[in-house]
Design an enzyme around this catalytic site. Structure first.
Site, short mmCIF file in Angstrom:
data_model
loop_
_atom_site.label_atom_id
_atom_site.label_comp_id
_atom_site.label_asym_id
_atom_site.label_seq_id
_atom_site.Cartn_x
_atom_site.Cartn_y
_atom_site.Cartn_z
N HIS A 150 44.50 28.03 35.72
CA HIS A 150 44.98 29.36 35.41
C HIS A 150 43.67 30.31 35.58
CE1 HIS A 150 48.61 27.87 34.33
NE2 HIS A 150 48.41 27.52 32.97
N ASP A 161 50.78 28.40 40.22
CA ASP A 161 49.98 29.71 40.83
C ASP A 161 50.56 30.85 40.74
OD1 ASP A 161 47.70 27.95 40.83
OD2 ASP A 161 48.19 27.59 43.04
P1 GDP Z 1 48.46 30.14 37.46
O1 GDP Z 1 48.22 28.72 37.71
O2 GDP Z 1 50.07 30.43 37.51
O3 GDP Z 1 48.14 30.59 36.05
O4 GDP Z 1 48.16 31.24 38.47
P2 GDP Z 1 46.57 31.26 39.05
O5 GDP Z 1 45.72 31.72 38.05
O6 GDP Z 1 46.38 30.02 39.72
O7 GDP Z 1 47.02 32.18 40.21
C1 GDP Z 1 47.23 33.77 39.92
C2 GDP Z 1 46.16 34.79 40.59
O8 GDP Z 1 46.79 35.99 40.56
C3 GDP Z 1 44.94 34.84 39.39
O9 GDP Z 1 43.91 34.98 40.25
C4 GDP Z 1 45.38 36.13 38.70
O10 GDP Z 1 44.31 36.76 37.99
C5 GDP Z 1 46.16 37.01 39.64
N1 GDP Z 1 47.18 37.79 39.24
C6 GDP Z 1 48.28 37.29 38.24
N2 GDP Z 1 48.96 38.25 38.18
C7 GDP Z 1 48.88 39.33 39.10
C8 GDP Z 1 49.31 40.49 39.54
O11 GDP Z 1 50.35 41.01 38.92
N3 GDP Z 1 48.56 41.16 40.42
C9 GDP Z 1 47.72 40.74 41.19
N4 GDP Z 1 46.95 41.40 42.01
N5 GDP Z 1 46.96 39.56 40.70
C10 GDP Z 1 47.74 38.94 39.69
MG MG Z 2 47.07 27.96 39.20
#
Ligand code: GDP
Ligand code: MG
Length: 425
Positions: free
Chosen positions: A40, A12
């Protein structure tokens, strides 16, 4: 050009968001491990999407997406995910989605076994997402699983099914006392969800070999962070697959290829879903304010995530095992509310301070050593250049760069596609 984009921490980290941003620079995006156990979240001009199985490149016109042989695929979930995206206006055709005939099918009884075992364990549970991932990988290594390519040959499935079901019922029925699974139910499940994806199935190794010859640029998309890797993660609280970049060419189906670079996605603070050691964990109000600021609730399950400050030993180790050539630091904007930012700089293991990440029971005994860095206390989500960031935010980035001994190439300051800073490295 072969680039792996992988998580440095517990997952995440914002991998989906970074793949969505960077995928315009690549022709093909490949998922190489895992199943629908992680999620994601991608926000772009087309809307907000949650992806569990499909590569994030599916959201870009012209990008080809491959689900590699290292994956385990619940085809019922896949059907649902394809429908959801199609309803949101995304076009999915055999031209932009190719599913490896060697990928493993995650069957309903794998999900069932995951639930039965977690329930049996009670308080000692692993914190599985209960989507059958550990049972299906176990069956793969027992050589008693079905593969996606089998969906093109139902006679073969019908021949093998009774023997496999007889064996499964030794655990499901005789072991756990659940009602027996029936071979005919499993065959009709495979027909229902397998037939609609028939045209997407191909020998992706052949396909990719040809595309590489043509000079196509390829991105490998990991679904989980380094600390969930079956070999290098916080075993046994890991996933059952290899999430590290080194495995990417294998799980993608092109084992003879070498990576040109590895982009390690690292979060500006820490979060962790489920059970297991999480040394930097914050509790009470400190956890609540960070969880709320970061929106730390699971994309796949909605579960509140455990949170902590940036963890130096874990992130340094994660960068090392991923072989990260550079880092994308995400969610820096989330820290804007802090006056003083908590950072876990070392672990105290049995009275000895270390910045090395321990394994086994030593990790369970590790205690965090926290220091506090200056906060910046203002919104940074519109910053486009490093110089636009307040001095304290610049110092925070430089501190992390030094701590993990890797250059930071991207800084993400918001969830939307264009909310990022690119550095010259
Ligand atoms: P993944 O599993 O690594 O793809 O990550 P997730 O999607 O589970 O969690 C990342 C969350 O953070 C998501 O809700 C994204 O929209 C959000 N996100 C990603 N990058 C940023 C950022 O730079 N700032 C903020 N505020 N949110 C972010
Ligand atoms: Mg995730």
């Amino acid at each position: 050009m072969l680039t792996a984009i992988t998580g440095i921490n517990w997952g995440d980290e914002g991998k989906g968001r970074m793949v969505d941003l960077l995928s315009s620079r690549y022709d093909i995006v490949i998922r190489y491990q895992g199943g629908n156990n992680a999620g994601h979240t991608v926000v772009n001009d087309k809307g907000k999407f949650i992806l569990n199985l499909l590569p994030s490149g599916i959201l870009r016109d012209g990008t080809v997406n491959v689900m590699g042989p290292g994956m385990v695929i619940d085809i019922e979930h896949l059907a649902g995910e394809m429908k959801r995206l199609t309803d949101q206006g995304i076009k999915i055709t055999p031209d932009n989605l190719k599913i490896s005939d060697r990928a493993t099918i995650c069957m309903p009884y794998h999900k069932l076994l995951d639930v039965l075992e977690e329930d049996r364990l009670g308080d000692a549970k692993f914190g599985s997402t209960r989507r059958g991932i550990a049972p299906v990988y176990a069956d793969k290594y027992m050589k008693k699983s079905f593969r996606i390519g089998d969906l093109l040959d139902f006679e073969y499935i019908k021949k093998r099914m009774p023997g496999i079901i007889e064996w499964k019922n030794l655990t499901v029925h005789k072991g756990y006392g659940h009602e027996p699974i029936k071979a005919e139910d499993m065959i009709s499940w495979l027909e229902t969800y397998g037939l609609p994806i028939k045209d997407f199935i191909c020998d992706t190794t052949q396909y990719l070999t040809e595309e590489i010859k043509k000079g196509k640029k390829i991105m490998f998309e990991a679904q989980l962070g380094a600390l969930r890797d079956i070999d290098f993660g916080i075993f046994p609280y890991t996933s059952s697959s290899s999430s590290i970049a080194g495995y990417a060419p294998v799980g993608a189906g092109i084992p003879g290829e070498k990576l040109d670079d590895v982009c390690g996605i690292m979060k500006a603070y820490s979060s962790c879903v489920g059970e297991g050691p999480f040394t930097c964990e914050l509790f009470g109000d400190a956890a609540f304010e960070l969880r709320e600021a970061g929106g730390e609730y699971g994309a796949a399950t909605g579960r509140p995530r455990r949170v902590g400050g940036f963890d130096v030993p874990a992130s340094k180790y994660g960068s090392l095992v991923q072989g990260a050539t550079y880092i994308a630091l995400t969610k820096l904007d989330v820290l804007s509310f802090y006056k003083k930012i908590p950072v876990c700089v070392k672990y105290d293991v049995d009275g000895v301070l270390t910045d090395k990440f321990p394994s086994g029971d030593k990790l369970n005994r590790a205690k965090p050593v926290y220091e506090y860095l200056d906060g910046w206390g203002c919104d940074i989500s519109d910053c486009k250049k490093f110089e636009d960031l307040p001095k304290a935010a610049q110092d925070y980035v430089k501190y992390i760069e030094k701590a993990v001994e890797r250059p930071i190439k991207y800084i993400s300051v918001g969830a939307e596609r264009e909310q990022y800073i690119e550095m010259d490295i």
